[in-house]
Design a protein around this motif. Sequence first.
Motif, PDB file in Angstrom:
ATOM      1  N   ALA A  50       0.827  -1.210   0.000  1.00  0.00           N
ATOM      2  CA  ALA A  50       0.000   0.000   0.000  1.00  0.00           C
ATOM      3  C   ALA A  50       0.861   1.259   0.000  1.00  0.00           C
ATOM      4  O   ALA A  50       0.546   2.237  -0.680  1.00  0.00           O
ATOM      5  CB  ALA A  50      -0.945  -0.011   1.197  1.00  0.00           C
ATOM      6  N   VAL A  51       1.958   1.242   0.737  1.00  0.00           N
ATOM      7  CA  VAL A  51       2.865   2.399   0.751  1.00  0.00           C
ATOM      8  C   VAL A  51       3.558   2.541  -0.607  1.00  0.00           C
ATOM      9  O   VAL A  51       3.711   3.655  -1.122  1.00  0.00           O
ATOM     10  CB  VAL A  51       3.877   2.296   1.914  1.00  0.00           C
ATOM     11  CG1 VAL A  51       4.975   3.337   1.794  1.00  0.00           C
ATOM     12  CG2 VAL A  51       3.147   2.428   3.249  1.00  0.00           C
ATOM     13  N   VAL A  52       3.960   1.437  -1.214  1.00  0.00           N
ATOM     14  CA  VAL A  52       4.563   1.502  -2.549  1.00  0.00           C
ATOM     15  C   VAL A  52       3.539   2.046  -3.551  1.00  0.00           C
ATOM     16  O   VAL A  52       3.878   2.869  -4.417  1.00  0.00           O
ATOM     17  CB  VAL A  52       5.102   0.116  -2.984  1.00  0.00           C
ATOM     18  CG1 VAL A  52       5.498   0.106  -4.449  1.00  0.00           C
ATOM     19  CG2 VAL A  52       6.280  -0.282  -2.102  1.00  0.00           C
ATOM     20  N   ALA A  53       2.286   1.615  -3.443  1.00  0.00           N
ATOM     21  CA  ALA A  53       1.231   2.149  -4.315  1.00  0.00           C
ATOM     22  C   ALA A  53       1.094   3.656  -4.110  1.00  0.00           C
ATOM     23  O   ALA A  53       0.987   4.418  -5.077  1.00  0.00           O
ATOM     24  CB  ALA A  53      -0.098   1.448  -4.029  1.00  0.00           C
ATOM     25  N   LEU A  54       1.124   4.081  -2.859  1.00  0.00           N
ATOM     26  CA  LEU A  54       1.057   5.511  -2.557  1.00  0.00           C
ATOM     27  C   LEU A  54       2.225   6.256  -3.186  1.00  0.00           C
ATOM     28  O   LEU A  54       2.050   7.314  -3.789  1.00  0.00           O
ATOM     29  CB  LEU A  54       1.042   5.731  -1.039  1.00  0.00           C
ATOM     30  CG  LEU A  54       1.121   7.184  -0.564  1.00  0.00           C
ATOM     31  CD1 LEU A  54      -0.080   7.988  -1.041  1.00  0.00           C
ATOM     32  CD2 LEU A  54       1.233   7.218   0.959  1.00  0.00           C
ATOM     33  N   LEU A  55       3.408   5.701  -3.080  1.00  0.00           N
ATOM     34  CA  LEU A  55       4.599   6.348  -3.641  1.00  0.00           C
ATOM     35  C   LEU A  55       4.579   6.391  -5.169  1.00  0.00           C
ATOM     36  O   LEU A  55       5.292   7.199  -5.770  1.00  0.00           O
ATOM     37  CB  LEU A  55       5.861   5.646  -3.148  1.00  0.00           C
ATOM     38  CG  LEU A  55       6.138   5.764  -1.647  1.00  0.00           C
ATOM     39  CD1 LEU A  55       7.346   4.917  -1.260  1.00  0.00           C
ATOM     40  CD2 LEU A  55       6.323   7.219  -1.233  1.00  0.00           C
ATOM     41  N   SER A  56       3.778   5.543  -5.801  1.00  0.00           N
ATOM     42  CA  SER A  56       3.694   5.552  -7.265  1.00  0.00           C
ATOM     43  C   SER A  56       2.812   6.682  -7.789  1.00  0.00           C
ATOM     44  O   SER A  56       2.921   7.046  -8.964  1.00  0.00           O
ATOM     45  CB  SER A  56       3.176   4.203  -7.771  1.00  0.00           C
ATOM     46  OG  SER A  56       1.788   4.057  -7.544  1.00  0.00           O
ATOM     47  N   VAL A  57       1.973   7.238  -6.939  1.00  0.00           N
ATOM     48  CA  VAL A  57       1.022   8.254  -7.404  1.00  0.00           C
ATOM     49  C   VAL A  57       1.679   9.607  -7.701  1.00  0.00           C
ATOM     50  O   VAL A  57       1.444  10.172  -8.781  1.00  0.00           O
ATOM     51  CB  VAL A  57      -0.153   8.406  -6.401  1.00  0.00           C
ATOM     52  CG1 VAL A  57      -1.073   9.548  -6.799  1.00  0.00           C
ATOM     53  CG2 VAL A  57      -0.935   7.104  -6.313  1.00  0.00           C
ATOM     54  N   PRO A  58       2.501  10.185  -6.805  1.00  0.00           N
ATOM     55  CA  PRO A  58       3.052  11.511  -7.104  1.00  0.00           C
ATOM     56  C   PRO A  58       3.857  11.612  -8.409  1.00  0.00           C
ATOM     57  O   PRO A  58       3.667  12.583  -9.156  1.00  0.00           O
ATOM     58  CB  PRO A  58       3.907  11.836  -5.873  1.00  0.00           C
ATOM     59  CG  PRO A  58       3.253  11.069  -4.773  1.00  0.00           C
ATOM     60  CD  PRO A  58       2.802   9.787  -5.431  1.00  0.00           C
ATOM     61  N   PRO A  59       4.720  10.647  -8.742  1.00  0.00           N
ATOM     62  CA  PRO A  59       5.410  10.776 -10.033  1.00  0.00           C
ATOM     63  C   PRO A  59       4.445  10.746 -11.222  1.00  0.00           C
ATOM     64  O   PRO A  59       4.619  11.498 -12.184  1.00  0.00           O
ATOM     65  CB  PRO A  59       6.351   9.569 -10.068  1.00  0.00           C
ATOM     66  CG  PRO A  59       6.501   9.140  -8.661  1.00  0.00           C
ATOM     67  CD  PRO A  59       5.234   9.508  -7.971  1.00  0.00           C
ATOM     68  N   ALA A  60       3.425   9.890 -11.160  1.00  0.00           N
ATOM     69  CA  ALA A  60       2.442   9.832 -12.246  1.00  0.00           C
ATOM     70  C   ALA A  60       1.671  11.144 -12.332  1.00  0.00           C
ATOM     71  O   ALA A  60       1.418  11.661 -13.427  1.00  0.00           O
ATOM     72  CB  ALA A  60       1.485   8.659 -12.034  1.00  0.00           C
ATOM     73  N   LYS A  61       1.320  11.706 -11.188  1.00  0.00           N
ATOM     74  CA  LYS A  61       0.594  12.983 -11.141  1.00  0.00           C
ATOM     75  C   LYS A  61       1.455  14.115 -11.674  1.00  0.00           C
ATOM     76  O   LYS A  61       0.999  14.938 -12.476  1.00  0.00           O
ATOM     77  CB  LYS A  61       0.145  13.270  -9.714  1.00  0.00           C
ATOM     78  CG  LYS A  61      -0.701  14.514  -9.555  1.00  0.00           C
ATOM     79  CD  LYS A  61      -1.180  14.637  -8.125  1.00  0.00           C
ATOM     80  CE  LYS A  61      -1.984  15.843  -7.781  1.00  0.00           C
ATOM     81  NZ  LYS A  61      -2.145  16.874  -8.730  1.00  0.00           N
ATOM     82  N   GLU A  62       2.699  14.170 -11.245  1.00  0.00           N
ATOM     83  CA  GLU A  62       3.606  15.225 -11.708  1.00  0.00           C
ATOM     84  C   GLU A  62       3.823  15.121 -13.223  1.00  0.00           C
ATOM     85  O   GLU A  62       3.820  16.133 -13.934  1.00  0.00           O
ATOM     86  CB  GLU A  62       4.943  15.133 -10.974  1.00  0.00           C
ATOM     87  CG  GLU A  62       5.864  16.286 -11.291  1.00  0.00           C
ATOM     88  CD  GLU A  62       7.127  16.256 -10.465  1.00  0.00           C
ATOM     89  OE1 GLU A  62       8.185  16.609 -11.018  1.00  0.00           O
ATOM     90  OE2 GLU A  62       7.069  15.889  -9.280  1.00  0.00           O
ATOM     91  N   ALA A  63       4.015  13.903 -13.705  1.00  0.00           N
ATOM     92  CA  ALA A  63       4.184  13.703 -15.145  1.00  0.00           C
ATOM     93  C   ALA A  63       2.912  14.080 -15.895  1.00  0.00           C
ATOM     94  O   ALA A  63       2.971  14.622 -17.009  1.00  0.00           O
ATOM     95  CB  ALA A  63       4.576  12.256 -15.431  1.00  0.00           C
ATOM     96  N   GLY A  64       1.766  13.814 -15.292  1.00  0.00           N
ATOM     97  CA  GLY A  64       0.494  14.197 -15.902  1.00  0.00           C
ATOM     98  C   GLY A  64       0.331  15.705 -15.974  1.00  0.00           C
ATOM     99  O   GLY A  64      -0.182  16.241 -16.963  1.00  0.00           O
TER     100      GLY A  64
END
Length: 188
Positions: A50-64
């Motif tokens: 769950a923490v790894v999933a959380l950490l995957s969101v900000p880079p995807a959001k920033e790239a978006g």
Amino acid sequence: MFSLINGLPAHALLVHGVVVLVPLAALLIVVAALWPAARRRLGLATPVLAVVALLSVPPAKEAGEWLERHVPSSPLVEEHAGRGDAVLPWVLGLAVVACATWVVGVAADRRRHDAGVEEPGPIVRVQALVARAVPGWAAGTAALAVAAVVAVAVSAGAVAAVYQAGDSGARAVWQGEVSTTSHGGDGD
């Protein structure tokens, strides 16, 4: 920071981590919350995932956000950006619930089954510390039931947020781009 990876928008690549990790974490959290034997077997894997999933969101959001500045504005792109903004709070909740469910479960298990038993190993020592730190009321049946209800609700919300963001992103990219009739090719 995140713009292009090998000539492709980084967002299109990074969202795959979110799309895979969040539903997988949500599934494991629900299983762990509803099935104590599975929770014991999964151990720290559930909160770590769950923490790894959380950490995957900000880079995807920033790239978006970078990509949004580099494509023509449209209502579909704006809708996708808005739905994408809703993912992080849900996945943060998912990580918190995963950790809380693990803590409550470990404390309840240690109190019920093996209080005072000290086995070697760092994970067992962490579990013993957790069991001693959690108040008795937080390790009871009612706490486990509340954790299960919250885990199911937050997991459903996180998966729905990821689905809605992904669906709106796919519509922003592909709507009007695919024909319903074949243009030849591989025999369709």
